[in-house]
Design a protein around this motif. Structure first.
Motif, PDB file in Angstrom:
ATOM      1  N   ARG A   1      -4.025   2.323   1.920  1.00 49.86           N
ATOM      2  CA  ARG A   1      -3.300   3.005   0.841  1.00 49.86           C
ATOM      3  C   ARG A   1      -2.191   2.169   0.222  1.00 49.86           C
ATOM      4  O   ARG A   1      -1.642   2.546  -0.821  1.00 49.86           O
ATOM      5  N   TYR A   2      -1.810   1.077   0.867  1.00 52.49           N
ATOM      6  CA  TYR A   2      -0.776   0.207   0.311  1.00 52.49           C
ATOM      7  C   TYR A   2      -0.862  -1.146   1.003  1.00 52.49           C
ATOM      8  O   TYR A   2      -1.616  -1.320   1.970  1.00 52.49           O
TER       9      TYR A   2
ATOM     10  N   ARG B   1      -3.935   7.252  -4.333  1.00 52.76           N
ATOM     11  CA  ARG B   1      -3.842   5.789  -4.402  1.00 52.76           C
ATOM     12  C   ARG B   1      -2.642   5.343  -5.217  1.00 52.76           C
ATOM     13  O   ARG B   1      -2.288   4.187  -5.206  1.00 52.76           O
TER      14      ARG B   1
ATOM     15  N   LEU C   1      -3.189   0.039  -5.646  1.00 53.42           N
ATOM     16  CA  LEU C   1      -2.498  -0.024  -4.364  1.00 53.42           C
ATOM     17  C   LEU C   1      -1.016  -0.375  -4.558  1.00 53.42           C
ATOM     18  O   LEU C   1      -0.702  -1.400  -5.155  1.00 53.42           O
TER      19      LEU C   1
ATOM     20  N   SER D   1     -10.359   7.081   6.765  1.00 50.54           N
ATOM     21  CA  SER D   1      -9.285   6.967   5.791  1.00 50.54           C
ATOM     22  C   SER D   1      -9.534   5.763   4.902  1.00 50.54           C
ATOM     23  O   SER D   1     -10.674   5.285   4.781  1.00 50.54           O
TER      24      SER D   1
ATOM     25  N   VAL E   1      -0.236   7.485   7.141  1.00 48.98           N
ATOM     26  CA  VAL E   1      -0.868   6.683   6.093  1.00 48.98           C
ATOM     27  C   VAL E   1      -1.070   5.251   6.587  1.00 48.98           C
ATOM     28  O   VAL E   1      -0.192   4.678   7.241  1.00 48.98           O
TER      29      VAL E   1
END
Length: 258
Positions: free
Chosen positions: A107-108, A257, A140, A104, A59
């Motif tokens: 994601r954070y 998400r 997020l 991609s 990720v």
């Protein structure tokens, strides 16, 4: 079964300067805190790191920091809040573009270095980072130190918060990181750090530099990519945890998400 994420700071090479072994680390960790070009990383290095993360099924998170390439983002900067908001938004947008091309998304979000440490107590800068993330994408999650002003304000703003502990750093009795340059700040022994992290995951505690036992809650464990022997430490920690029956998995999946 206990479950924990293993993350590392990656994409920190710049031009001819190579830092860390991103390829080897991506074979061990589940989440990659990818630099965004302000504290480290050039566009080509960042794109390559995102591509490698996607290939490895890791990720991608945005590691935002101060605009401080010479100091590697480890020097405090007294930002005006509006400037810090804009700088964080700029970094998020830049890495998002590279991550999308790689197949991609971001994601954070995890702050880096001096910014990470400042927003443990600095209410103004913590609020600025929270505002930037909330304005960019309130879905997020944010990664930070347990008990920090940053996580408290992020939770208040409706962001998902993820508590983090550090594999290769010493802790003070207050549960904060020992400042770099002070005795006990940096750990390098794979066996020692593996034992520390197993104790943390199983018992929720860590031994501070003065020998006291500190309660620490964490959903993710970080190995700094630039630490000496970083890959060996990450491998030792993962091996110890898996051997104890702990599941190693990201706190957010590639298609989720929240």
């Amino acid at each position: 079964m206990a479950r924990i994420d293993l993350n590392s700071d990656l994409g920190e090479s710049f031009g001819a300067w190579r830092l860390g072994d991103d390829a080897a680390m991506l074979a061990v960790v589940t989440s990659a805190n990818v630099a965004c070009g302000f504290h480290a990383g050039d566009p080509r290095a960042l794109l390559s790191t995102c591509e490698r993360a996607v290939a490895a099924g890791v990720v991608i998170g945005a590691q935002v920091g101060y605009r401080d390439l010479p100091g590697f983002g480890r020097r405090f900067i007294d930002y005006a809040p509006a400037d810090l908001v804009a700088d964080v938004l700029y970094q998020l947008g830049a890495l998002e573009g590279l991550a999308r091309v790689a197949g991609s998304r971001v994601r954070y979000v995890k702050p880096h270095g001096a910014l990470y440490n400042a927003i443990v107590h600095h209410e103004g800068q913590a609020a600025a980072v929270v505002e930037a993330v909330a304005r960019y994408d309130p879905g997020l999650p944010v990664l930070g130190l347990p008990g920090s002003a940053f996580l408290r304000l992020a939770e208040k703003a409706g962001l998902r918060t993820v508590a983090e502990a550090f594999v290769d750093r010493g802790y003070t009795p207050a549960g904060t990181l020992v400042p770099r340059g002070e005795p006990g700040a940096l750990l390098e022994d794979p066996v020692e750090v593996a034992d520390r992290m197993l104790r943390l995951v199983e018992r929720g505690e860590i031994v501070a530099v003065d020998g006291t036992v500190v309660e620490v809650r964490a959903d993710s464990l970080c190995v700094h990519g630039d630490s000496p022997g970083a890959v060996a430490m990450a491998e030792a920690v993962r091996g110890a945890l898996v051997g104890a029956g702990v599941e190693i998995a990201p706190f957010v999946t590639a298609g989720d998400r929240r």
